[in-house]
Motif scaffolding. Structure first.
Motif, PDB file in Angstrom:
ATOM      1  N   ASN A  44       0.830  -1.203   0.000  1.00  0.00           N
ATOM      2  CA  ASN A  44       0.000   0.000   0.000  1.00  0.00           C
ATOM      3  C   ASN A  44       0.870   1.260   0.000  1.00  0.00           C
ATOM      4  OD1 ASN A  44       0.720   0.660   2.662  1.00  0.00           O
ATOM      5  ND2 ASN A  44      -0.987  -0.484   3.510  1.00  0.00           N
ATOM      6  N   HIS A  45       0.221   2.367  -0.240  1.00  0.00           N
ATOM      7  CA  HIS A  45       0.926   3.651  -0.410  1.00  0.00           C
ATOM      8  C   HIS A  45       1.739   4.031   0.832  1.00  0.00           C
ATOM      9  CE1 HIS A  45       1.668   7.493  -2.243  1.00  0.00           C
ATOM     10  NE2 HIS A  45       1.159   8.133  -1.205  1.00  0.00           N
ATOM     11  N   ARG A  46       1.149   3.872   2.019  1.00  0.00           N
ATOM     12  CA  ARG A  46       1.834   4.249   3.260  1.00  0.00           C
ATOM     13  C   ARG A  46       3.070   3.378   3.493  1.00  0.00           C
ATOM     14  NH1 ARG A  46       1.324   7.014   7.909  1.00  0.00           N
ATOM     15  NH2 ARG A  46       1.890   6.019   9.866  1.00  0.00           N
ATOM     16  N   LYS A  47       2.954   2.079   3.262  1.00  0.00           N
ATOM     17  CA  LYS A  47       4.110   1.185   3.443  1.00  0.00           C
ATOM     18  C   LYS A  47       5.219   1.522   2.453  1.00  0.00           C
ATOM     19  CE  LYS A  47       3.758  -3.077   5.552  1.00  0.00           C
ATOM     20  NZ  LYS A  47       3.652  -4.369   5.814  1.00  0.00           N
ATOM     21  N   HIS A  48       4.821   1.839   1.250  1.00  0.00           N
ATOM     22  CA  HIS A  48       5.803   2.192   0.230  1.00  0.00           C
ATOM     23  C   HIS A  48       6.560   3.455   0.638  1.00  0.00           C
ATOM     24  CE1 HIS A  48       7.569   2.110  -3.731  1.00  0.00           C
ATOM     25  NE2 HIS A  48       7.192   3.357  -3.949  1.00  0.00           N
ATOM     26  N   LEU A  49       5.852   4.466   1.125  1.00  0.00           N
ATOM     27  CA  LEU A  49       6.496   5.704   1.575  1.00  0.00           C
ATOM     28  C   LEU A  49       7.388   5.459   2.794  1.00  0.00           C
ATOM     29  CD1 LEU A  49       3.681   8.367   1.146  1.00  0.00           C
ATOM     30  CD2 LEU A  49       5.792   8.137  -0.161  1.00  0.00           C
ATOM     31  N   GLN A  50       6.947   4.604   3.715  1.00  0.00           N
ATOM     32  CA  GLN A  50       7.776   4.275   4.874  1.00  0.00           C
ATOM     33  C   GLN A  50       9.063   3.591   4.438  1.00  0.00           C
ATOM     34  OE1 GLN A  50       4.979   1.981   7.224  1.00  0.00           O
ATOM     35  NE2 GLN A  50       4.697   3.677   8.655  1.00  0.00           N
ATOM     36  N   ARG A  51       8.958   2.693   3.480  1.00  0.00           N
ATOM     37  CA  ARG A  51      10.141   1.987   2.975  1.00  0.00           C
ATOM     38  C   ARG A  51      11.109   2.961   2.320  1.00  0.00           C
ATOM     39  NH1 ARG A  51      14.063  -0.823   1.919  1.00  0.00           N
ATOM     40  NH2 ARG A  51      14.171  -2.424   0.335  1.00  0.00           N
TER      41      ARG A  51
END
Length: 81
Positions: free
Chosen positions: A2-9
């Protein structure tokens, strides 16, 4: 992913690679040149070279290395019990 996980990564990789490339290039260039203006110039150039390399390596190998470190921590924790 998801978008949030991608940004966190991405942000995690950027923060870690920035810190490591800045710290390590600073230490190794300081050892080579001593505390001088030359050292500051070389350090700045080294960061510009090291940062994209470190970021790319973290994006490629980061998940696998974090998985491996968790497994090693589990083994070590069991050995200490």
């Amino acid at each position: 992913m998801n978008h949030r996980k991608h940004l966190q990564r991405l942000s995690g990789s950027l923060v870690m690679s920035s810190f490591m490339s800045t710290a390590l290039s600073g230490v190794f260039s300081l050892m080579e040149f001593g505390l001088s203006w030359t050292w500051l110039q070389v350090w700045g150039q080294s960061i510009l070279i090291a940062l994209p390399i470190a970021f790319s390596l973290d994006m490629i190998f980061g998940n696998r290395l974090r998985f491996l470190s968790c497994k090693l921590a589990d083994i070590a924790a069991r050995a200490w019990q």
